[in-house]
Scaffold this active site. Structure first.
Site, short mmCIF file in Angstrom:
data_model
loop_
_atom_site.label_atom_id
_atom_site.label_comp_id
_atom_site.label_asym_id
_atom_site.label_seq_id
_atom_site.Cartn_x
_atom_site.Cartn_y
_atom_site.Cartn_z
N ARG A 141 0.83 -1.21 0.00
CA ARG A 141 0.00 0.00 0.00
C ARG A 141 0.86 1.25 0.00
O ARG A 141 0.52 2.26 -0.63
CB ARG A 141 -0.96 -0.02 1.20
CG ARG A 141 -1.97 1.12 1.15
CD ARG A 141 -3.01 1.01 2.24
NE ARG A 141 -2.42 1.08 3.57
CZ ARG A 141 -3.08 0.84 4.70
NH1 ARG A 141 -4.36 0.51 4.65
NH2 ARG A 141 -2.47 0.93 5.86
N ARG B 246 9.19 27.66 -0.20
CA ARG B 246 7.84 27.10 -0.07
C ARG B 246 7.10 27.13 -1.40
O ARG B 246 6.00 27.66 -1.51
CB ARG B 246 7.07 27.88 1.00
CG ARG B 246 5.77 27.21 1.42
CD ARG B 246 5.04 27.95 2.52
NE ARG B 246 3.68 27.43 2.67
CZ ARG B 246 2.64 27.86 1.97
NH1 ARG B 246 2.77 28.81 1.08
NH2 ARG B 246 1.45 27.30 2.16
N LEU C 54 -9.91 4.44 2.47
CA LEU C 54 -8.58 3.83 2.45
C LEU C 54 -8.76 2.31 2.34
O LEU C 54 -9.57 1.74 3.07
CB LEU C 54 -7.84 4.15 3.75
CG LEU C 54 -6.39 3.64 3.78
CD1 LEU C 54 -5.50 4.54 2.93
CD2 LEU C 54 -5.87 3.55 5.19
N LYS D 105 -2.88 7.02 1.37
CA LYS D 105 -2.66 7.14 2.82
C LYS D 105 -1.78 8.36 3.09
O LYS D 105 -0.61 8.27 3.45
CB LYS D 105 -2.05 5.85 3.40
CG LYS D 105 -2.23 5.76 4.92
CD LYS D 105 -2.05 4.34 5.42
CE LYS D 105 -1.98 4.24 6.94
NZ LYS D 105 -3.25 4.51 7.62
N1 PLP Z 1 -9.34 3.79 7.24
C1 PLP Z 1 -8.62 4.85 7.64
C2 PLP Z 1 -9.08 6.22 7.29
C3 PLP Z 1 -7.43 4.66 8.38
O1 PLP Z 1 -6.71 5.72 8.77
C4 PLP Z 1 -7.03 3.35 8.70
C5 PLP Z 1 -5.82 3.09 9.48
O2 PLP Z 1 -5.23 3.95 10.06
C6 PLP Z 1 -7.83 2.28 8.27
C7 PLP Z 1 -8.97 2.54 7.53
C8 PLP Z 1 -7.46 0.86 8.58
O3 PLP Z 1 -6.40 0.45 7.76
P1 PLP Z 1 -5.38 -0.69 8.23
O4 PLP Z 1 -6.21 -1.90 8.50
O5 PLP Z 1 -4.49 -0.87 7.08
O6 PLP Z 1 -4.70 -0.18 9.46
#
Ligand code: PLP
Length: 285
Positions: free
Chosen positions: A52, A101, A205, A148
């Site tokens: 990821r 910046r 995510l 992420k």
């Molecule tokens: N969704 C969001 C917005 C997150 O920030 C996270 C983890 O921090 C997850 C889902 C869960 O993802 P993972 O199972 O990879 O930790």
């Protein structure tokens, strides 16, 4: 014992671990992060987190300063140096520190790579037994939640609202449906025993724990549907739960003060949690 952090090739005491005020992570949230759990001194489902990471940096055209194989070595070195038994390794890569910046990408600037660890008893956490309450908030995030990114202000505000309400997580709502938790994926178990979690796409995510739990459930012939669900459906469900790297599988026992099921983590939630812990231990590195 002072904890050690990793900063751009060096292992330094956490209190002395610093990056420039010109770092684009600090100025623009121009960076990506990952969190992998540690159980018995080993990384959980780390290949999934590193895959990821590669996808996220690719989506923002940021090149990793190290190979993912090397990143895993550094993660493991930090676990060793910090004598970490149970907890997590945090890693962040940003587009580096330029001389000013300018919004556009800098040329010839090396990305910043930092990592640190934190202790947490994931398996023995009291909330694993009791479950958590969640509140609902509008999902006010940008349209690329599949990346992420370290831009987490919407989640900071959502989870602060949850904390102030005595809840363990905030479920974010868009067009009347749950997208996900502030830092977790959201699931329900319907009255006819279907596990429902929102389909991957730019609205959420792609959770690593979500992915593993869905695969583990399907291997056991449990029915899984990847689609959006509403709070009304969640309140009518048998069970609800969240998944994330740092909670694994955790029951949701109330939403906005209204009980889910009998107000306790359900049997499927408990079973999936056990199955996940078993998988985690078996695949740890
Ligand atoms: N969704 C969001 C917005 C997150 O920030 C996270 C983890 O921090 C997850 C889902 C869960 O993802 P993972 O199972 O990879 O930790």
């Amino acid at each position: 014992l002072e904890k050690i952090a990793y900063v751009n090739g060096s292992y330094v005491p956490l209190s002395e671990a610093k990056v420039s005020v010109l770092d684009r992570g600090f100025l623009f949230a121009d960076g990506i992060y990952e969190v992998a759990a540690v159980l018995d001194g080993k990384l959980i489902d780390n290949a999934s987190h590193l895959a990821r990471l590669e996808r996220s940096v690719g989506e923002i055209r940021l090149e990793l300063p190290e190979t993912t194989a090397r990143i895993q070595e550094i993660q493991q070195e930090l676990v060793t140096r910090n004598q970490l038994v149970n907890g997590m390794v945090y890693l962040e890569v940003t587009r580096g520190a330029d001389t000013g910046r300018d919004f556009a990408f800098p040329k010839g600037v090396k990305p910043t790579l930092v990592m640190f660890t934190a202790e947490k008893d994931i398996v023995g956490a009291p909330s694993a037994r009791t479950g958590i309450n969640v509140i609902t908030v509008p999902d006010i995030r940008w349209e690329r939640r599949d990346i992420k990114s370290v831009a987490l202000l919407a989640q900071v505000l959502a989870k602060q609202a949850a904390a102030e309400a005595g809840a363990g997580e905030a479920w974010m709502i868009q067009d009347g449906k749950v997208t996900e938790g502030g830092s977790s994926s959201a699931f329900i178990l319907t009255q006819d025993d279907v596990i429902v979690t929102r389909q991957n796409g730019s609205e959420i995510l792609p959770g690593c724990t979500r992915k593993a739990v869905v695969a583990l459930a399907e291997e056991r012939q449990l029915r899984v549907e990847e689609r959006a669900f509403s709070i009304e459906e969640a309140l009518a469900a048998k069970e609800a739960f969240i998944t994330s790297a740092t909670v694994f599988v955790q029951g949701v026992v109330a939403i906005d003060g209204r009980k889910v099921g009998n107000g306790k983590p359900g049997p499927l939630t408990d079973r999936l949690r056990e199955i996940y812990v078993e998988f985690a231990k078996a695949t740890a590195v």
